[in-house]
Motif scaffolding. Structure first.
Motif, PDB file in Angstrom:
ATOM      1  N   PRO A  26     -24.478   9.491 -11.981  1.00 48.75           N
ATOM      2  CA  PRO A  26     -24.172  10.722 -12.705  1.00 48.75           C
ATOM      3  C   PRO A  26     -22.681  11.066 -12.640  1.00 48.75           C
ATOM      4  O   PRO A  26     -22.250  12.045 -13.206  1.00 48.75           O
ATOM      5  CB  PRO A  26     -25.013  11.774 -11.963  1.00 48.75           C
ATOM      6  N   HIS A  27     -21.924  10.240 -11.961  1.00 53.36           N
ATOM      7  CA  HIS A  27     -20.503  10.503 -11.765  1.00 53.36           C
ATOM      8  C   HIS A  27     -19.656   9.479 -12.519  1.00 53.36           C
ATOM      9  O   HIS A  27     -19.558   8.335 -12.084  1.00 53.36           O
ATOM     10  CB  HIS A  27     -20.143  10.455 -10.271  1.00 53.36           C
ATOM     11  N   PRO A  28     -19.018   9.869 -13.624  1.00 49.45           N
ATOM     12  CA  PRO A  28     -18.167   8.916 -14.361  1.00 49.45           C
ATOM     13  C   PRO A  28     -17.011   8.411 -13.504  1.00 49.45           C
ATOM     14  O   PRO A  28     -16.545   7.299 -13.694  1.00 49.45           O
ATOM     15  CB  PRO A  28     -17.653   9.714 -15.553  1.00 49.45           C
ATOM     16  N   ASP A  29     -16.573   9.217 -12.540  1.00 46.25           N
ATOM     17  CA  ASP A  29     -15.498   8.780 -11.647  1.00 46.25           C
ATOM     18  C   ASP A  29     -15.929   7.581 -10.811  1.00 46.25           C
ATOM     19  O   ASP A  29     -15.115   6.730 -10.481  1.00 46.25           O
ATOM     20  CB  ASP A  29     -15.057   9.913 -10.724  1.00 46.25           C
ATOM     21  N   LEU A  30     -17.209   7.521 -10.464  1.00 45.77           N
ATOM     22  CA  LEU A  30     -17.720   6.392  -9.687  1.00 45.77           C
ATOM     23  C   LEU A  30     -17.660   5.115 -10.512  1.00 45.77           C
ATOM     24  O   LEU A  30     -17.254   4.064 -10.026  1.00 45.77           O
ATOM     25  CB  LEU A  30     -19.150   6.663  -9.213  1.00 45.77           C
ATOM     26  N   ASP A  31     -18.034   5.201 -11.791  1.00 49.45           N
ATOM     27  CA  ASP A  31     -17.946   4.033 -12.668  1.00 49.45           C
ATOM     28  C   ASP A  31     -16.504   3.554 -12.789  1.00 49.45           C
ATOM     29  O   ASP A  31     -16.226   2.355 -12.760  1.00 49.45           O
ATOM     30  CB  ASP A  31     -18.500   4.342 -14.057  1.00 49.45           C
ATOM     31  N   ALA A  32     -15.582   4.493 -12.906  1.00 46.59           N
ATOM     32  CA  ALA A  32     -14.159   4.135 -12.995  1.00 46.59           C
ATOM     33  C   ALA A  32     -13.711   3.454 -11.706  1.00 46.59           C
ATOM     34  O   ALA A  32     -12.980   2.466 -11.737  1.00 46.59           O
ATOM     35  CB  ALA A  32     -13.315   5.370 -13.281  1.00 46.59           C
ATOM     36  N   LEU A  33     -14.158   3.973 -10.571  1.00 49.45           N
ATOM     37  CA  LEU A  33     -13.787   3.375  -9.282  1.00 49.45           C
ATOM     38  C   LEU A  33     -14.335   1.956  -9.172  1.00 49.45           C
ATOM     39  O   LEU A  33     -13.636   1.049  -8.711  1.00 49.45           O
ATOM     40  CB  LEU A  33     -14.287   4.235  -8.120  1.00 49.45           C
ATOM     41  N   VAL A  34     -15.564   1.746  -9.607  1.00 49.51           N
ATOM     42  CA  VAL A  34     -16.151   0.403  -9.565  1.00 49.51           C
ATOM     43  C   VAL A  34     -15.327  -0.552 -10.427  1.00 49.51           C
ATOM     44  O   VAL A  34     -14.986  -1.654  -9.998  1.00 49.51           O
ATOM     45  CB  VAL A  34     -17.631   0.428 -10.020  1.00 49.51           C
ATOM     46  N   GLN A  35     -14.968  -0.128 -11.636  1.00 50.41           N
ATOM     47  CA  GLN A  35     -14.168  -0.978 -12.517  1.00 50.41           C
ATOM     48  C   GLN A  35     -12.802  -1.284 -11.897  1.00 50.41           C
ATOM     49  O   GLN A  35     -12.334  -2.422 -11.940  1.00 50.41           O
ATOM     50  CB  GLN A  35     -13.993  -0.321 -13.882  1.00 50.41           C
ATOM     51  N   GLN A  36     -12.161  -0.280 -11.320  1.00 49.53           N
ATOM     52  CA  GLN A  36     -10.851  -0.483 -10.697  1.00 49.53           C
ATOM     53  C   GLN A  36     -10.962  -1.428  -9.505  1.00 49.53           C
ATOM     54  O   GLN A  36     -10.117  -2.312  -9.324  1.00 49.53           O
ATOM     55  CB  GLN A  36     -10.261   0.855 -10.238  1.00 49.53           C
ATOM     56  N   THR A  37     -11.998  -1.251  -8.697  1.00 52.52           N
ATOM     57  CA  THR A  37     -12.170  -2.097  -7.511  1.00 52.52           C
ATOM     58  C   THR A  37     -12.419  -3.539  -7.912  1.00 52.52           C
ATOM     59  O   THR A  37     -11.828  -4.465  -7.343  1.00 52.52           O
ATOM     60  CB  THR A  37     -13.317  -1.568  -6.632  1.00 52.52           C
ATOM     61  N   ILE A  38     -13.251  -3.747  -8.917  1.00 52.38           N
ATOM     62  CA  ILE A  38     -13.506  -5.109  -9.388  1.00 52.38           C
ATOM     63  C   ILE A  38     -12.209  -5.734  -9.894  1.00 52.38           C
ATOM     64  O   ILE A  38     -11.899  -6.882  -9.575  1.00 52.38           O
ATOM     65  CB  ILE A  38     -14.600  -5.123 -10.475  1.00 52.38           C
ATOM     66  N   ALA A  39     -11.439  -4.982 -10.656  1.00 51.90           N
ATOM     67  CA  ALA A  39     -10.172  -5.509 -11.180  1.00 51.90           C
ATOM     68  C   ALA A  39      -9.221  -5.875 -10.053  1.00 51.90           C
ATOM     69  O   ALA A  39      -8.537  -6.901 -10.114  1.00 51.90           O
ATOM     70  CB  ALA A  39      -9.521  -4.489 -12.103  1.00 51.90           C
ATOM     71  N   ARG A  40      -9.176  -5.052  -9.020  1.00 50.88           N
ATOM     72  CA  ARG A  40      -8.252  -5.316  -7.911  1.00 50.88           C
ATOM     73  C   ARG A  40      -8.657  -6.542  -7.105  1.00 50.88           C
ATOM     74  O   ARG A  40      -7.843  -7.387  -6.792  1.00 50.88           O
ATOM     75  CB  ARG A  40      -8.198  -4.121  -6.972  1.00 50.88           C
ATOM     76  N   VAL A  41      -9.940  -6.613  -6.749  1.00 48.09           N
ATOM     77  CA  VAL A  41     -10.358  -7.687  -5.852  1.00 48.09           C
ATOM     78  C   VAL A  41     -10.746  -8.954  -6.584  1.00 48.09           C
ATOM     79  O   VAL A  41     -10.901  -9.990  -5.954  1.00 48.09           O
ATOM     80  CB  VAL A  41     -11.501  -7.244  -4.916  1.00 48.09           C
ATOM     81  N   ALA A  42     -10.886  -8.878  -7.892  1.00 43.94           N
ATOM     82  CA  ALA A  42     -11.256 -10.077  -8.638  1.00 43.94           C
ATOM     83  C   ALA A  42     -10.098 -11.054  -8.766  1.00 43.94           C
ATOM     84  O   ALA A  42     -10.304 -12.213  -9.085  1.00 43.94           O
ATOM     85  CB  ALA A  42     -11.779  -9.703 -10.018  1.00 43.94           C
ATOM     86  N   ASP A  43      -8.875 -10.592  -8.492  1.00 41.73           N
ATOM     87  CA  ASP A  43      -7.774 -11.552  -8.537  1.00 41.73           C
ATOM     88  C   ASP A  43      -7.815 -12.390  -7.257  1.00 41.73           C
ATOM     89  O   ASP A  43      -8.194 -11.909  -6.199  1.00 41.73           O
ATOM     90  CB  ASP A  43      -6.423 -10.845  -8.720  1.00 41.73           C
ATOM     91  N   LYS A  44      -7.455 -13.630  -7.397  1.00 42.28           N
ATOM     92  CA  LYS A  44      -7.645 -14.553  -6.277  1.00 42.28           C
ATOM     93  C   LYS A  44      -6.796 -14.212  -5.062  1.00 42.28           C
ATOM     94  O   LYS A  44      -7.215 -14.438  -3.939  1.00 42.28           O
ATOM     95  CB  LYS A  44      -7.421 -15.988  -6.713  1.00 42.28           C
ATOM     96  N   TRP A  45      -5.626 -13.625  -5.242  1.00 41.37           N
ATOM     97  CA  TRP A  45      -4.771 -13.359  -4.081  1.00 41.37           C
ATOM     98  C   TRP A  45      -5.353 -12.287  -3.175  1.00 41.37           C
ATOM     99  O   TRP A  45      -5.259 -12.377  -1.960  1.00 41.37           O
ATOM    100  CB  TRP A  45      -3.356 -13.015  -4.523  1.00 41.37           C
ATOM    101  N   THR A  46      -5.971 -11.277  -3.759  1.00 43.17           N
ATOM    102  CA  THR A  46      -6.589 -10.240  -2.928  1.00 43.17           C
ATOM    103  C   THR A  46      -7.735 -10.826  -2.128  1.00 43.17           C
ATOM    104  O   THR A  46      -7.843 -10.592  -0.919  1.00 43.17           O
ATOM    105  CB  THR A  46      -7.087  -9.069  -3.796  1.00 43.17           C
ATOM    106  N   LEU A  47      -8.587 -11.588  -2.783  1.00 36.92           N
ATOM    107  CA  LEU A  47      -9.720 -12.173  -2.073  1.00 36.92           C
ATOM    108  C   LEU A  47      -9.278 -13.151  -0.999  1.00 36.92           C
ATOM    109  O   LEU A  47      -9.819 -13.158   0.109  1.00 36.92           O
ATOM    110  CB  LEU A  47     -10.667 -12.865  -3.051  1.00 36.92           C
ATOM    111  N   LEU A  48      -8.284 -13.981  -1.310  1.00 37.00           N
ATOM    112  CA  LEU A  48      -7.801 -14.929  -0.305  1.00 37.00           C
ATOM    113  C   LEU A  48      -7.125 -14.225   0.861  1.00 37.00           C
ATOM    114  O   LEU A  48      -7.323 -14.591   2.029  1.00 37.00           O
ATOM    115  CB  LEU A  48      -6.848 -15.945  -0.945  1.00 37.00           C
ATOM    116  N   THR A  49      -6.357 -13.188   0.579  1.00 37.16           N
ATOM    117  CA  THR A  49      -5.699 -12.424   1.639  1.00 37.16           C
ATOM    118  C   THR A  49      -6.734 -11.724   2.500  1.00 37.16           C
ATOM    119  O   THR A  49      -6.640 -11.719   3.736  1.00 37.16           O
ATOM    120  CB  THR A  49      -4.713 -11.400   1.033  1.00 37.16           C
ATOM    121  N   LEU A  50      -7.740 -11.155   1.868  1.00 39.11           N
ATOM    122  CA  LEU A  50      -8.831 -10.504   2.580  1.00 39.11           C
ATOM    123  C   LEU A  50      -9.522 -11.490   3.512  1.00 39.11           C
ATOM    124  O   LEU A  50      -9.762 -11.194   4.688  1.00 39.11           O
ATOM    125  CB  LEU A  50      -9.825  -9.950   1.554  1.00 39.11           C
ATOM    126  N   GLU A  51      -9.784 -12.680   3.014  1.00 40.61           N
ATOM    127  CA  GLU A  51     -10.467 -13.702   3.811  1.00 40.61           C
ATOM    128  C   GLU A  51      -9.604 -14.176   4.980  1.00 40.61           C
ATOM    129  O   GLU A  51     -10.082 -14.329   6.098  1.00 40.61           O
ATOM    130  CB  GLU A  51     -10.863 -14.879   2.912  1.00 40.61           C
TER     131      GLU A  51
END
Length: 141
Positions: A26-51
């Protein structure tokens, strides 16, 4: 004479994510956060750095650069800044000469890494099916 049809397209509805049980937020802000988070972590450098940080703990920039294979200094700097802004890492500057800067995963960053472990589990479970599909595709091309 018939009225001219409007060439205006209907606006598309914004993407709304659903929980595993099919409920929409029920929160459009939550959908925006999910999209932003996917965009941020979907790049390989973030995932590799995280790992790398998950496997090795607290590291200095140069250590990270060595362990995150192929990343440029500029890209690693940008990645770490974004991860810090999102709360995934903490950056600690030690007042020594030369300056010593260390990066550590936060609890939030660790939990994100755990979430992506399910992708690894999925890949392990579906590895043969994916390879078969890729082989079939290459043979058709």
């Amino acid at each position: 004479m018939a009225p001219a049809k409007s060439s205006k397209k209907k606006p598309k509805a914004a993407l709304a994510f659903q929980s595993p049980d099919g409920k929409s937020s029920p929160h459009p802000d939550l959908d925006a956060l999910v999209q932003q988070t996917i965009a941020r972590v979907a790049d390989k450098w973030t995932l590799l750095t995280l790992e790398v940080l998950d496997q090795h703990g607290t590291l200095r920039f140069t250590q990270l650069a060595e362990l995150v294979n192929g990343v440029s200094q500029k890209m690693l700097t940008q990645t770490l800044r974004q991860m810090e802004a999102d709360g995934f890492v903490t950056r600690t500057v030690h007042p020594v000469i030369p300056p010593k800067v260390e990066y550590t995963l936060t609890v939030l960053g660790r939990s994100l890494g755990e979430a992506f472990c399910s992708v690894w589990t999925w890949a392990e479970k579906n590895y043969k099916a994916i390879e078969k599909a890729r082989t079939t595709y290459r043979e058709r091309s």
